[in-house]
Structure formats: structure tokens, C-alpha cells
Design an enzyme around this catalytic site. Structure first.
Site: not given
Length: 262
Positions: A67, A113, A116, A136
Site C-alpha cells: 500500500a 498489500g 495480499e 505490516e
């Protein structure tokens, strides 16, 4: 005036749509604008009968470095007000409910992300130098797009915990051995291998492929007995279809089937 490059480039190759993340200056990090564009593409492709499979990849030799952390302030402010704002809007739910196969073609980094995103796709193929991590916790936060849930389902509790709690990197070979990705290929060839796989998938009955995907995903959400009931339901839908009749007829006639998805 110089035209601003598109942050998402969509191309078609036969019955395959290729969504290429195009933010190489930020290592293809995710922004709300990027995810909104991807969500819009998925919504359009969902209803396009000519598209049998989708590939998600990244430009510039990187899949997605996670992200864009400059967007965290907006999420933090919303959280402080008691809101549960979704980063990326509807993208993650659009991807989770997308009925057609989605293949991640990964080169370089798949972090946070990006990891993910690989987990949310149905199949992931990676170049041998690719790196994976969910780091994270190093930023004082946790995965928020399904990473804690899908990683456990993909690699098991112990391996998932080791990644989630340390933030350590995994090589493509380690990710493949653990079950995070399906296949490791030579660097620079992930997209080509993903296209070849998508082409093989596209030759099959689109109805049967959708029903098989639906049944397999149900295994991650229900008990074995419930999953078997769902599989039986989907089997009976498939066996009554015109595609099933066409597949049997083509097999007996030793010809290629002409599936219609009905």
C-alpha cells in the site's frame, strides 16, 4: 501538455484480460485510485462473456510493493472517528466474488498489500527472484485486506504466523514450497507462463470452470460436510448443462468442444 500515464493498463489476448499495475515510480504501490480502477475493470469483465480468465501483473519488473503509506493518514483519521473505512473501496470484495479465474503473474516484490493481492488471486506464478512478505507489523499495523486469513489458509498456521509476526521476507522457492504460490519460473517469464495457463483454462467450459472455482473457494469457508454438499450442488448444475453434453459429444467424436458457458 504531457499526458499522465494510466495507473492501470488493460490489454486483451484472445479470451484473456491482462490488468497491469503501472506505477513503476512507486514500485507499483497501491493507491485508492489504482484499486478503484481495478475494481471498475473487474466489474466490467465480470459480465463480458468473451473473457474467460484475468491476469494481474505489474509493470517495470515489480508486482506490487504494498500500500502507498501516504494514504494511511486518511485511514487513521477515519478510524479515530470510529469509522471503518475500506482502503481501496470495493476492490477486495469485487476480487473475492469475481467468478472467473484470476492469475497473479509476479516479478520482483510482492510485499504487504501486494502479497495480499497474490493471495486473493486464484493462482499465483512468480519469477525465481521474486520476494514475498507481510511486513505490516514493522510499521505498527497489520494486514487489512485478508492477509491474516488467506495466508493461514494457504500455508498453514505456523508458517503464516512466522511471516505475519516477524515481517520477514520469503523467496519465490520458499513461497512455492509453502503453498503461497503455485509455480516458480525463470525471471521475466511469469506473465508468459500465466498467459499459457490462462489459455488452457479458456479452452474449458466457462460454466464448469466457474462452478469448480466456486466449490473450491467454499472449502476455505465451511466444514467438509458443508463443502461436499456445495460441491454436489455445483456438480448437478454442471451435469445438466449444455456444456456437459457438448463436452461428452466432442470427446466421443474426437473433436475439440465448442463450449458456450450454458
Amino acid at each position: 501538455m504531457t499526458e499522465t500515464p494510466a495507473i492501470l493498463v488493460t490489454t486483451r489476448q484472445g479470451g484473456i484480460a491482462i490488468l497491469e499495475i503501472n506505477r513503476p515510480g512507486s514500485k507499483n504501490s497501491m493507491s485508492n485510485d489504482l484499486l478503484a480502477a481495478m475494481a471498475a475493470e473487474l466489474r466490467a469483465l465480470r459480465h463480458d462473456d468473451d473473457i474467460r480468465a484475468v491476469i494481474i501483473t505489474g509493470a517495470g519488473g515489480t508486482f506490487c510493493a504494498g500500500a502507498d503509506i501516504t494514504g494511511f493518514d486518511t485511514l487513521r483519521d477515519a478510524a479515530l472517528l470510529g469509522a471503518r473505512e475500506e482502503f481501496g473501496g470495493t476492490f477486495w470484495s469485487d476480487l473475492a466474488t469475481f467468478p472467473k479465474p484470476v492469475i497473479a503473474a509476479i516479478e520482483g516484490l510482492a510485499l504487504g498489500g501486494g502479497c495480499e493481492l497474490a493471495l486473493a488471486c486464484d493462482i499465483a506464478i512468480a519469477g525465481e527472484s521474486a520476494k514475498f512478505a507481510v511486513p505490516e507489523v514493522k510499521l505498527g499495523v497489520i494486514p487489512g485486506a485478508g492477509g491474516t486469513q488467506r495466508l493461514v489458509g494457504a500455508v498453514g498456521k505456523s508458517k503464516a504466523m512466522a511471516m505475519l509476526l516477524s515481517g520477514d521476507f520469503r523467496t519465490a522457492d520458499q513461497a512455492c514450497a509453502a503453498g503461497l504460490i503455485a509455480e516458480t519460473v525463470p525471471d521475466g517469464e511469469a506473465r508468459a507462463h500465466a498467459v499459457a495457463l490462462a489459455q488452457r483454462i479458456a479452452k474449458n467450459s466457462p460454466l464448469a470452470v466457474a462452478l469448480a472455482k466456486d466449490a473450491a473457494l467454499r472449502a476455505l469457508e465451511t466444514s467438509l460436510s458443508q463443502g461436499l454438499e456445495h460441491e454436489k450442488r455445483n456438480f448437478h448444475i454442471a451435469v445438466r448443462s449444455a456444456d456437459c453434453h457438448e463436452g461428452q459429444s466432442a470427446f466421443l467424436a474426437k473433436r475439440a468442444p465448442a463450449f458456450t458457458g450454458k
